[in-house]
Design an enzyme around this catalytic site. Structure first.
Site, PDB file in Angstrom:
ATOM      1  CE  LYS A  58       6.076  -5.959  -2.110  1.00  0.00           C
ATOM      2  NZ  LYS A  58       6.663  -4.414  -2.833  1.00  0.00           N
ATOM      3  NE  ARG A  68       1.278   2.054   4.110  1.00  0.00           N
ATOM      4  CZ  ARG A  68       1.823   1.374   3.055  1.00  0.00           C
ATOM      5  NH1 ARG A  68       1.526   0.270   2.781  1.00  0.00           N
ATOM      6  NH2 ARG A  68       2.518   2.051   2.037  1.00  0.00           N
ATOM      7  CG  HIS A 104       1.636  -5.778   0.245  1.00  0.00           C
ATOM      8  ND1 HIS A 104       1.251  -4.457  -0.352  1.00  0.00           N
ATOM      9  CD2 HIS A 104       0.740  -5.983   0.660  1.00  0.00           C
ATOM     10  CE1 HIS A 104      -0.036  -4.238  -0.159  1.00  0.00           C
ATOM     11  NE2 HIS A 104      -0.485  -5.175   0.653  1.00  0.00           N
ATOM     12  NE  ARG A 129       8.602  -1.773   1.699  1.00  0.00           N
ATOM     13  CZ  ARG A 129       7.205  -1.047   1.537  1.00  0.00           C
ATOM     14  NH1 ARG A 129       6.905  -0.020   1.802  1.00  0.00           N
ATOM     15  NH2 ARG A 129       6.322  -1.940   0.682  1.00  0.00           N
ATOM     16  CG  PHE A 134       5.534   0.600 -11.278  1.00  0.00           C
ATOM     17  CD1 PHE A 134       4.688  -0.387 -10.337  1.00  0.00           C
ATOM     18  CD2 PHE A 134       5.251   2.006 -11.162  1.00  0.00           C
ATOM     19  CE1 PHE A 134       3.933   0.292  -9.246  1.00  0.00           C
ATOM     20  CE2 PHE A 134       4.443   2.248 -10.123  1.00  0.00           C
ATOM     21  CZ  PHE A 134       3.838   1.657  -9.254  1.00  0.00           C
ATOM     22  CD  GLU A 184      -3.938  -5.576   0.183  1.00  0.00           C
ATOM     23  OE1 GLU A 184      -3.297  -5.540   1.385  1.00  0.00           O
ATOM     24  OE2 GLU A 184      -3.397  -4.512  -0.567  1.00  0.00           O
ATOM     25  CG  ASN A 204       9.341  -2.905  -1.788  1.00  0.00           C
ATOM     26  OD1 ASN A 204       8.928  -3.819  -2.013  1.00  0.00           O
ATOM     27  ND2 ASN A 204       8.655  -1.596  -1.644  1.00  0.00           N
ATOM     28  CB  THR A 261       6.873   2.880  -1.369  1.00  0.00           C
ATOM     29  OG1 THR A 261       5.439   2.842  -0.707  1.00  0.00           O
ATOM     30  CG2 THR A 261       6.767   1.953  -2.505  1.00  0.00           C
ATOM     31  CE1 TYR A 279       1.180  -4.621  -4.863  1.00  0.00           C
ATOM     32  CE2 TYR A 279       1.749  -6.481  -5.733  1.00  0.00           C
ATOM     33  CZ  TYR A 279       1.943  -5.703  -4.981  1.00  0.00           C
ATOM     34  OH  TYR A 279       2.930  -5.831  -3.984  1.00  0.00           O
TER      35      TYR A 279
END
Ligand code: RTP
Length: 142
Positions: free
Chosen positions: A3, A79, A109, A96, A51, A120, A106, A85, A43
């Site tokens: 990110k 993950r 992704h 993270r 948010f 994606e 964070n 998250t 998203y």
């Protein structure tokens, strides 16, 4: 995807290195400064969340590094490597958990399923931007 905060903090190399060292194979990688339109598609499933607008605005503040990784159980293991998250719930040792404290910033992704990953990849990459090549990791990966 690294990110904007991960890119700006110089964490891209560390993130790539963790996946490479674990034994995963990079088959796509590009820097993109995403439009809000692209991010809204990415998203889309979160569009009803309070948010959402803040997330899109933040993700459009700078370039990201989009990546495609290949290897055994990459979704599940990837993950795990990212951590929860919300960084306040991410275990130390995860990306993270080691490098973030804020749920929006964070740093990374990760796709959370094969079908989502396909969607994606289709949004972020053209077919010719993905590479099928021989790797010395092949025996570990398959
Ligand atoms: P990601 O897709 O980024 O890997 O994250 P995820 O599946 O773990 O989380 P998801 O629910 O899909 O949320 C996507 C991103 O939205 C931000 N978020 N903010 N309460 C909040 O303010 C909130 N909740 C989620 C996070 O940056 C998350 O990565």
């Amino acid at each position: 995807m690294v990110k904007p905060d991960g890119v700006q903090r110089g964490l891209t190399g560390e993130i790539i290195q963790r996946f490479e060292k674990r034994g995963y194979k990079m088959v796509g990688c590009k820097m993109v400064w995403p439009s809000k339109e692209l991010l809204e598609k990415h998203y889309a499933d979160l569009s009803g969340q309070p948010f959402f607008a803040g997330l899109i605005a933040f993700m459009a503040t700078g370039p990201v590094v989009a990546m495609v990784w290949e290897g055994k159980e990459i979704i599940k293991m990837g993950r795990m490597m990212l951590g929860a998250t919300n960084p306040q719930e991410s275990a130390p040792g995860t990306l993270r958990g080691d490098y973030s404290i804020d749920v929006t910033r964070n740093i990374i992704h990760g796709s959370d399923g094969v079908d989502i990953a396909k969607k994606e990849i289709g949004l972020w990459f053209k077919p010719e931007e993905m590479f099928d090549y021989k790797s010395c990791l092949k025996e570990m990966v398959y």
